[in-house]
Design an enzyme around this catalytic site. Structure first.
Site, mmCIF file in Angstrom:
data_model
loop_
_atom_site.group_PDB
_atom_site.id
_atom_site.type_symbol
_atom_site.label_atom_id
_atom_site.label_comp_id
_atom_site.label_asym_id
_atom_site.label_seq_id
_atom_site.Cartn_x
_atom_site.Cartn_y
_atom_site.Cartn_z
ATOM 1 N N SER A 1 22.803 66.667 88.890
ATOM 2 C CA SER A 1 21.421 66.715 89.386
ATOM 3 C C SER A 1 19.999 66.954 89.338
ATOM 4 O O SER A 1 19.458 68.251 88.706
ATOM 5 C CB SER A 1 21.223 66.460 91.483
ATOM 6 O OG SER A 1 20.234 66.715 91.666
ATOM 7 N N LYS B 1 22.656 62.391 87.927
ATOM 8 C CA LYS B 1 21.470 61.945 88.713
ATOM 9 C C LYS B 1 20.147 62.537 88.584
ATOM 10 O O LYS B 1 20.232 63.151 88.068
ATOM 11 C CB LYS B 1 21.957 62.300 90.298
ATOM 12 C CG LYS B 1 21.090 62.355 91.259
ATOM 13 C CD LYS B 1 22.200 63.025 92.597
ATOM 14 C CE LYS B 1 20.620 63.859 93.264
ATOM 15 N NZ LYS B 1 21.683 63.810 94.166
ATOM 16 N N LYS C 1 15.417 62.822 89.914
ATOM 17 C CA LYS C 1 15.068 62.658 91.071
ATOM 18 C C LYS C 1 13.939 61.740 90.589
ATOM 19 O O LYS C 1 13.706 62.404 89.065
ATOM 20 C CB LYS C 1 15.074 63.979 91.170
ATOM 21 C CG LYS C 1 16.131 65.303 92.107
ATOM 22 C CD LYS C 1 16.480 64.654 93.412
ATOM 23 C CE LYS C 1 17.369 65.559 94.047
ATOM 24 N NZ LYS C 1 17.816 65.560 95.159
ATOM 25 N N ASP D 1 17.952 59.330 92.704
ATOM 26 C CA ASP D 1 17.612 60.015 94.438
ATOM 27 C C ASP D 1 16.239 60.488 94.303
ATOM 28 O O ASP D 1 15.767 60.933 94.178
ATOM 29 C CB ASP D 1 18.852 61.407 94.636
ATOM 30 C CG ASP D 1 18.503 62.109 95.723
ATOM 31 O OD1 ASP D 1 18.123 61.302 96.686
ATOM 32 O OD2 ASP D 1 19.109 62.632 95.829
ATOM 33 N N GLU E 1 19.754 56.477 95.931
ATOM 34 C CA GLU E 1 20.214 57.379 97.457
ATOM 35 C C GLU E 1 19.275 57.621 97.769
ATOM 36 O O GLU E 1 18.147 57.442 97.610
ATOM 37 C CB GLU E 1 21.416 58.958 96.594
ATOM 38 C CG GLU E 1 21.389 59.926 97.623
ATOM 39 C CD GLU E 1 21.502 60.989 96.769
ATOM 40 O OE1 GLU E 1 21.976 60.988 95.464
ATOM 41 O OE2 GLU E 1 21.727 62.094 97.203
ATOM 42 N N ASP F 1 21.946 59.724 101.825
ATOM 43 C CA ASP F 1 22.539 61.313 102.242
ATOM 44 C C ASP F 1 21.992 62.295 103.487
ATOM 45 O O ASP F 1 22.838 62.531 104.392
ATOM 46 C CB ASP F 1 21.986 62.041 100.801
ATOM 47 C CG ASP F 1 21.344 63.003 101.165
ATOM 48 O OD1 ASP F 1 22.834 64.690 101.458
ATOM 49 O OD2 ASP F 1 21.146 64.203 99.823
ATOM 50 N N LYS G 1 28.284 65.105 102.020
ATOM 51 C CA LYS G 1 27.380 67.306 102.101
ATOM 52 C C LYS G 1 28.268 68.409 103.280
ATOM 53 O O LYS G 1 27.851 67.920 104.447
ATOM 54 C CB LYS G 1 26.671 67.602 102.027
ATOM 55 C CG LYS G 1 25.467 67.093 100.081
ATOM 56 C CD LYS G 1 24.188 67.646 100.739
ATOM 57 C CE LYS G 1 23.618 66.540 99.728
ATOM 58 N NZ LYS G 1 22.050 67.163 99.616
ATOM 59 N N GLY H 1 25.411 68.431 97.072
ATOM 60 C CA GLY H 1 25.412 69.377 96.616
ATOM 61 C C GLY H 1 24.287 70.000 97.213
ATOM 62 O O GLY H 1 23.027 69.248 97.795
HETATM 63 O O1 OSB Z 1 18.991 65.385 97.539
HETATM 64 O O2 OSB Z 1 21.565 65.223 97.423
HETATM 65 C C1 OSB Z 1 19.631 66.070 97.098
HETATM 66 C C2 OSB Z 1 18.915 69.875 96.319
HETATM 67 C C3 OSB Z 1 19.122 70.416 97.107
HETATM 68 C C4 OSB Z 1 18.340 69.234 98.171
HETATM 69 C C5 OSB Z 1 18.994 68.130 98.349
HETATM 70 C C6 OSB Z 1 19.427 68.033 97.021
HETATM 71 C C7 OSB Z 1 19.656 68.872 96.184
HETATM 72 C C8 OSB Z 1 20.684 68.053 95.044
HETATM 73 C C9 OSB Z 1 21.101 69.092 93.958
HETATM 74 O O3 OSB Z 1 20.259 66.921 94.489
HETATM 75 C C10 OSB Z 1 22.572 68.933 94.412
HETATM 76 C C11 OSB Z 1 23.129 70.439 93.237
HETATM 77 O O4 OSB Z 1 22.773 70.408 92.078
HETATM 78 O O5 OSB Z 1 23.889 70.681 93.768
HETATM 79 MG MG MG Z 2 20.228 63.720 97.449
#
Ligand code: OSB
Ligand code: MG
Length: 401
Positions: A168, A194, A196, A221, A246, A271, A295, A323
């Site tokens: 991510s 992924k 952001k 995401d 997402e 999510d 999660k 995560g």
């Molecule tokens: O939206 O999935 C999310 C991390 C912190 C809060 C929200 C998210 C995330 C990640 C990182 O996308 C996931 C990871 O690398 O652990």
């Molecule tokens: Mg997310």
């Protein structure tokens, strides 16, 4: 014609006879495991600097600050990591609310000898606060696994020996910066990328990545940065063959996600809207959740995760593990969960070195030559908390019992 996935709600899987749990479904083995004797419980606040700041549409984090719950009994120590942040910018719960709920309301419900099914029923009296519940459940399940001398995945019925890793990537300054990050991830062997996104940092960024990597499994995401009125704008993403979008809309919405899905070809994944099985059932039934980001730390822990997984599989909805930038403790729990049948897409579980120069545990999570993570086979979550690192990274602790 094309194979159509089943997305209608089959309801709880009904069974007859003795092998039935409270929902009238086949019980999970975890439900009949028992909470071991406990001699001591501590709440430890840790702070680990990130290798790079991590930006999502609603927050930027420069470190991982969270609680670890340490439970000791029968000569072994169980750990549970809280996925709430000090701020409520991803989810409503915070580290402070978790401390409050765990110490005042959940811990008094814990008695050695209870099954995890019974504990779950007791926890239901406390509404919401699923991150707090997961923190405590994880610690007790880890302790139970260690008391039996078995790896966590054995209590979950997981069979996979390794899991595919995805990454991510946070929001970057420029599309060129993002393309550089994606190149490094592809080089490493991550199974999907992924990225952001947020309003104004979306279509151009996706286009830049797609131009350089036409075939890499790619998704975005948004952490809820868009409104339903942005449907036409988001439909521009359909041109890029993304595996999913997402959480484009609010953390509290199912209905508008379903409406948005009708305007888009790209599957929507939820999510932060999904807190429990009831949410998953509603979101899937409405048509706003064609893929599910599970999660375990967000939905109350491992038992609720198994229920959600079973339901999604029955509906033909692909599931993957998200995560929360966890330390090696929470990361290991996510790895064990992903050994269970039904996780059909790579998760957001990446190498330790991507997050931290120094983690609390040994060994670190690493990718093999094919971009997989090997599942630890030691007792419990399967890694060791290193005492001097824990001491250095601890900012406070209190004894709860
Ligand atoms: O939206 O999935 C999310 C991390 C912190 C809060 C929200 C998210 C995330 C990640 C990182 O996308 C996931 C990871 O690398 O652990
Ligand atoms: Mg997310």
């Amino acid at each position: 014609g094309p194979r159509r996935a089943r997305r209608d709600d089959p309801g709880p899987p009904r069974r007859e006879g003795a092998e039935v749990n409270a929902e009238g479904a086949a019980p999970f083995p975890l439900e009949s495991e028992r909470v071991p004797a406990i001699e001591r419980i501590d709440l430890v606040l840790v702070r680990l600097p990130f290798v790079h700041p991590f930006s999502i549409s609603s927050a930027t984090w420069t470190c991982k600050e969270t609680y670890l719950l340490r439970v000791e009994g029968g000569g072994v120590v169980g750990w549970g990591e809280c996925v709430a942040d000090p701020d409520p910018f991803y989810a409503p719960e915070t580290t402070t609310s978790v401390r409050h709920i765990v110490s005042e309301f959940l811990l008094p419900l814990v008695e050695p000898g209870l099954t995890f099914g019974e504990l779950d029923t007791r926890f239901a009296h406390v509404r919401g606060n699923r991150m707090a519940k997961a923190t405590l459940e994880n610690a007790l399940v880890d302790l139970a696994a260690k008391a039996k001398g078995v790896p966590l995945h054995e209590l979950l019925g997981g069979t996979r020996k390794r899991i595919p890793s995805g990454i991510s990537l946070g929001i970057q300054e420029t599309p060129a910066d993002l393309v550089r990050e994606v190149a490094a991830a592809v080089e490493k062997g991550y199974h999907r990328v992924k990225m952001k996104v947020k309003k104004g940092k979306d279509v151009d960024y996706v286009a830049a990545v797609r131009e350089r990597f036409p075939d890499v499994p790619l998704m975005v995401d948004a952490n809820g940065d868009y409104r339903l009125e942005d449907a036409a704008h988001l439909a521009r993403l359909d041109a890029f063959g993304l595996t999913m979008i997402e959480q484009p809309l609010s953390y509290s919405d199912f209905y508008e996600h379903a409406a948005l899905q009708r305007e888009l070809a790209t599957p929507l994944c939820l999510d932060e809207s999904i807190h429990d099985l009831a949410d998953a059932r509603a979101a899937i039934a409405l048509g706003g959740c064609r893929i599910l980001n599970l999660k375990q730390g967000r939905v109350g822990g491992l038992l609720e995760s198994l229920r959600i997984l079973r339901h999604a599989v029955a509906c033909g909805v692909p599931v993957w593990s998200g995560g929360m930038d966890e330390t090696g403790i929470g990361r290991a729990v996510n790895i064990h969960l992903q050994t269970v049948e039904g996780f059909t897409l790579p998760g957001d579980t990446s190498e330790t070195s991507r997050y931290f120069h120094e983690d609390l545990v040994d060994p670190p999570v690493v990718l093999d030559a094919e971009g997989f993570i090997e599942v630890p086979e030691g007792p419990g979550f399967g890694a060791t908390v290193v005492p001097d690192r824990l001491e250095r990274l601890t900012v406070g602790s209190e004894r709860l019992r």
